[in-house]
Design an enzyme around this catalytic site. Structure first.
Site, PDB file in Angstrom:
ATOM      1  N   GLU A  75      -6.152   4.249   1.445  1.00 38.68           N
ATOM      2  CA  GLU A  75      -5.621   4.683   0.162  1.00 38.68           C
ATOM      3  C   GLU A  75      -6.365   6.041  -0.256  1.00 38.68           C
ATOM      4  O   GLU A  75      -5.754   6.957  -0.630  1.00 38.68           O
ATOM      5  CB  GLU A  75      -6.000   3.705  -1.008  1.00 38.68           C
ATOM      6  N   HIS A 144      -3.082  -8.928  -6.141  1.00 38.65           N
ATOM      7  CA  HIS A 144      -1.619  -8.608  -5.750  1.00 38.65           C
ATOM      8  C   HIS A 144      -0.834  -8.557  -7.176  1.00 38.65           C
ATOM      9  O   HIS A 144       0.229  -8.493  -7.245  1.00 38.65           O
ATOM     10  CB  HIS A 144      -0.850  -9.114  -4.872  1.00 38.65           C
TER      11      HIS A 144
END
Length: 352
Positions: A75, A144
């Site tokens: 990321e 998540h």
């Protein structure tokens, strides 16, 4: 011709095109890749596979591997490369597969992307749009399901956008991609395929039965910084965004409450004029979001309403939020601001 006029004409003619939010996002990306050769789509699995939620399905095949491509699982690297692309003159649209994984890219977003225009005295800019699914309601557990939007609203130089319907998702995403500042575009994954009433044990409703699933073909934009009035009413003002828009609307409908629900759409820039006008008329304000309570964006909204509308308020501002805990898997529906907690807050405001 405005997008609203096009939509009304399509409905009247019976030729309306109904999409879910995934299809609307894909449509926006497809249009911008076609219109602007500087637009690049990049991220983990966005190319050949079409994204974990299929938001980029078919785009690599249509636009080529140099315009839509997969990246390593990094990321920090994804965001860092996007900053460099923006400074070079491109308009990258990186995807972070889940908002929970965006944290390694914070230094690049905050220290580089958000500051580039200021540090270079406008010589360089970072016109990048970071897409990322966020929020819970899918049994995703703590890794998540997070809602980190408040972190980005604190950073000067970043814009934060959250759609709640397919129609808005397409129009807002196009505006974000064309914007010359870095934008965080959070997509509420609980409502990718349909609006959510808050009752997890009831059958899901597909978007294509919902009026806001009518998405005009071709190019249109929704300006950033303009809230949407979901329902009009005088009982109270409800400020919310993302998946919570539909939960709040469902609760108010069930309780027969004529509340004015404002879908903020963009947290930064905020439509403070619409907020002030509504609260001054209703005299009561409820704020609902899924993120944790302490320092959540609701705290900023509460401060703004209190500062600007104090003498119009007939009761203290109420907030319904997630808890100050990691997102629980086994107790997801206790954490998730559902109909019970929202209903209790509404009842409290009506009694005051």
């Amino acid at each position: 011709m405005s997008a609203e006029v096009k939509e009304n004409q399509a409905i009247e003619s019976g030729t309306e095109r109904r999409l879910n939010m995934i299809e609307a996002i894909n449509d926006a990306l497809d249009i911008m890749l076609e219109r602007d050769p500087d637009v690049i789509v990049m991220g983990e699995d966005v190319g050949y596979f079409g994204g974990v939620f299929r938001c980029t399905a078919g785009l690599q095949e249509k636009h080529g591997k140099t315009r839509v491509f997969d990246t390593p699982i990094s990321e920090c690297g994804i965001i860092g490369v996007a900053v460099g692309m923006g400074a070079y003159g491109l308009r990258p649209v990186p995807e972070i597969q889940f908002a929970d994984y965006i944290y390694p890219g914070l230094d690049q977003l905050i220290s580089e992307a958000a500051r580039l225009r200021y540090r270079s005295a406008t010589e360089y800019i970072a016109p990048m749009t970071v897409r990322s699914p966020f929020g819970g309601g899918i049994f995703g557990g703590q890794t998540h399901s997070q809602s980190p939007e408040a972190i980005f609203t604190h950073v000067s130089g970043l814009k934060t956008v959250i759609p709640s319907t397919p129609y808005d998702a397409k129009g807002l995403l196009i505006s974000c991609i064309e914007d010359n500042d870095p934008v965080i575009f959070f997509e509420p994954k609980r409502i990718y395929n349909g609006p959510f009433s808050g009752y997890y044990d009831k059958p899901a409703e597909p978007w294509k039965r919902h009026p806001q699933s009518v998405v005009p073909e071709g190019y249109y934009k929704i300006p950033l910084g303009k809230a949407r009035t979901v329902t009009e009413g005088d009982a109270m003002t409800v400020l919310t965004y993302g998946a919570m828009v539909h939960v709040v609307e469902s609760v108010c409908r069930e309780k027969g409450i004529e509340a004015e629900i404002l879908d903020l759409r963009t947290l930064v820039p905020i439509d403070i004029e619409a907020i002030e006008a509504s609260v001054e008329r209703t005299g009561k304000c409820l704020i609902v979001h899924e993120a944790t309570r302490t320092s959540g964006f609701g705290a900023e909204l509460s401060a703004l309403v209190t500062e600007r509308c104090f003498y119009h308020l007939e009761a203290p501002v109420e907030r319904v939020t997630g808890f100050d805990t990691p997102y629980p898997h086994s107790l997801e529906w206790a954490y998730f601001p559902g109909p019970v907690r929202i209903g209790e807050a509404i009842d409290k405001l009506l009694k005051d």
